[in-house]
Design a protein around this motif. Sequence first.
Motif: not given
Length: 710
Positions: A226-232, A235-239, A422-432, A484-489
């Motif tokens: 998914r190109a846009r991160a959901t709240v779930k 939480m996963s990326i934060g983990t 390869i979802g494990f490799l792409l899932a956390n990042y922006r399409p670009s 998610a922008p907050i994750l970059n911060i």
Amino acid sequence: MKIVDSVGVTYVCEACPPGQQQRGAGAVVCEPCPLGTSKGYQSIENCAPCQAGKYQDQEGTLMCKDCPNSTTTVLLGVTMLSDCVCKEGTMDVNDAGQSTFAVSKECVECTEGIRCPDGATLKGLQVGQNVTGFSGPAILEGYFSWSKEPLSIYKCPEPFCPGGRPGTCQGGRLGPTCSECAAGMYWANDQCTVCEVPLKVTWFVAIVAAFVLMIAAYYGTDPRYRARATVKECMSIGTDLMLAFVQNLGILSAVQVPWPGELRVLFEFSSIFVLNLKAMGFNCASHGDMQQYVLCAGVFLAVTGTLPTLGALSHFLPSLKRRDLSWNFYKTICVTGKFLQSGFTTLCNIGMVPFMCFLHPNGTHSILKYPNTFCNSSEHWAMQIGGTVVLLLAMTHFIVCAWACHQAPVWSRSTPHRLVGIGFLLANYRPSTWWFGLTLLIRGPLLSFPAVVATNSPGINLTMMFFVLQISFALQLYFLPWKAPILNIVDATATSLFLMLLAISLHLEDANRSLVVLELVGVGVYYVSIGVIACVWFVSLALLAWQRCFAARREPKIVNLGALPDANDVLSAIELVTMSLAQKTDKQKEFLLKKMSFEISAYDLRIVGQALDILFDDCELRPVSQSAAGATARLAAKRMSQMTRRSITYLRPSLQKELEEEAQEVHADTRIVGAAGALEEQPEGVDAEVEVRQVHSFNSSISSFRDDAL
């Protein structure tokens, strides 16, 4: 001296000659200086006791004798040569020197890890007292030696060597570095404790739980991108970010720095995430350094092999096939890759552990994480083979990920089902920035590598880690990879705090060994910093001169960090978008709006909005009916209608020529089309002058547009 004059008899005090003194008041005779004293001039003062490093075994001397080389005295007024003892920092290793009547001393320099005051002897090291009765030599805290070989000093990377007498370990620990408990015991409550049955059962349950978690991980994983991160997903990326942070702390905890007490406790907890399981009773599950290392290395090999095996077995179970629960090939790859991706830092660290050999003061080497295992021993060679296998697994994972990242854009258009693998490799990042996971993979081994090349120089180790984190930090700030922008911060904040912790660690480390290298690095950083800024300035000056001399108009690629897209291509893309939107129905447009609202990445959606603002404001495409005030959150650049005189002067000749050629072509084409249309569509009797007037009207419009543009 007695004096008789007209007044009577009196006495005048006279100074005693050199080497003599008056023992008491009223004495009429000077006596020789006693043992341990001397006086080299005539005075009324008493003889002075011999200072440190001197002695006197004769009476009536003018000066004291010097102790032999490398010896001194611990008291004043020494009367015998045998009272000369070895100086601070050296030790008498001559057995005959233990006798108070002996005069032979064999003083050798004390090695690292031994405190040697004045008068230190080998016997004093063994019993904790020297021949003078004062506090004798001792093993310093953090070092160890055997009672039979007290001068063979071992360095303890773990805080379990209290020092003192040789052979002393804390809490009943064993080994030359006090790094392990006896078989059947584990470390708890600051002492070695007998392994209890519940603890052994816990380790067995942990293995079963790991097996169950592997199965649950498959059914709980959503490999869709998914190109846009959901709240779930946040939480996963934060983990994942938290796991990566504590793994980095676990690597830092292995650096030989005297950490403060509370910080040491936190680092011991973080080291669990790089599989340093001794504090969790790992000794009860396996005893011996080699066995424990093989188990830690085998975790990754076992999981990497078990997940595909479970996936293959799931197709042979009818109950799973009937319920459509058999494991999908690409999803199984995704779950396996997710495990390796999350633990890649730990995987590389474990692979490099057998190659991290640190030096003891006695000249031997031990493995940093398993200090009771000496390098070049049979156990060490076996551990190196296991480490090589683990590193090959890590290298294979990275190569496959790099190839998959290269193919991902093509797969996303032609075979999107492959992206599941390869979802494990792409899932956390922006399409670009789909490829940014590779930078984090590279960062893992680079953080552990300094401990291999600079195991004995903590300052260099920390400096190299600092550079690795600094480069990673710069890339993260430039690309902003997380969806998610907050994750970059959050990631930027965590990395900056980790850099601060590394800077504090450099302050804690004693830089005596690595001072020369650190000085070179510091001087190099200073000049490189000045050089980079100066280089940019001189390059800019040269480019400016080049533009002035050769009337160049395009900005150099170095200014924009690459070539800019061609304006014609951009305009063509805008035209294609316009045509595509014009061909869509209202329902299709509504669906497109919903997709933009829920599916497009937050960063990409903002980029689209910024691009439209540029077209509206800078290219003056905003409809007149819409007010520009407050319509955009950016500063509008110089507009087309407000171009500078220099730009107009430069553009006028080329633009005028292009417009004239285009007008001639349009005029000719219009005449041909108009004549053909007049012959085919107009009824008989229609005057051809109507077509001529239309052509002239079109030419006037072209001329008007050309004049406005100029």
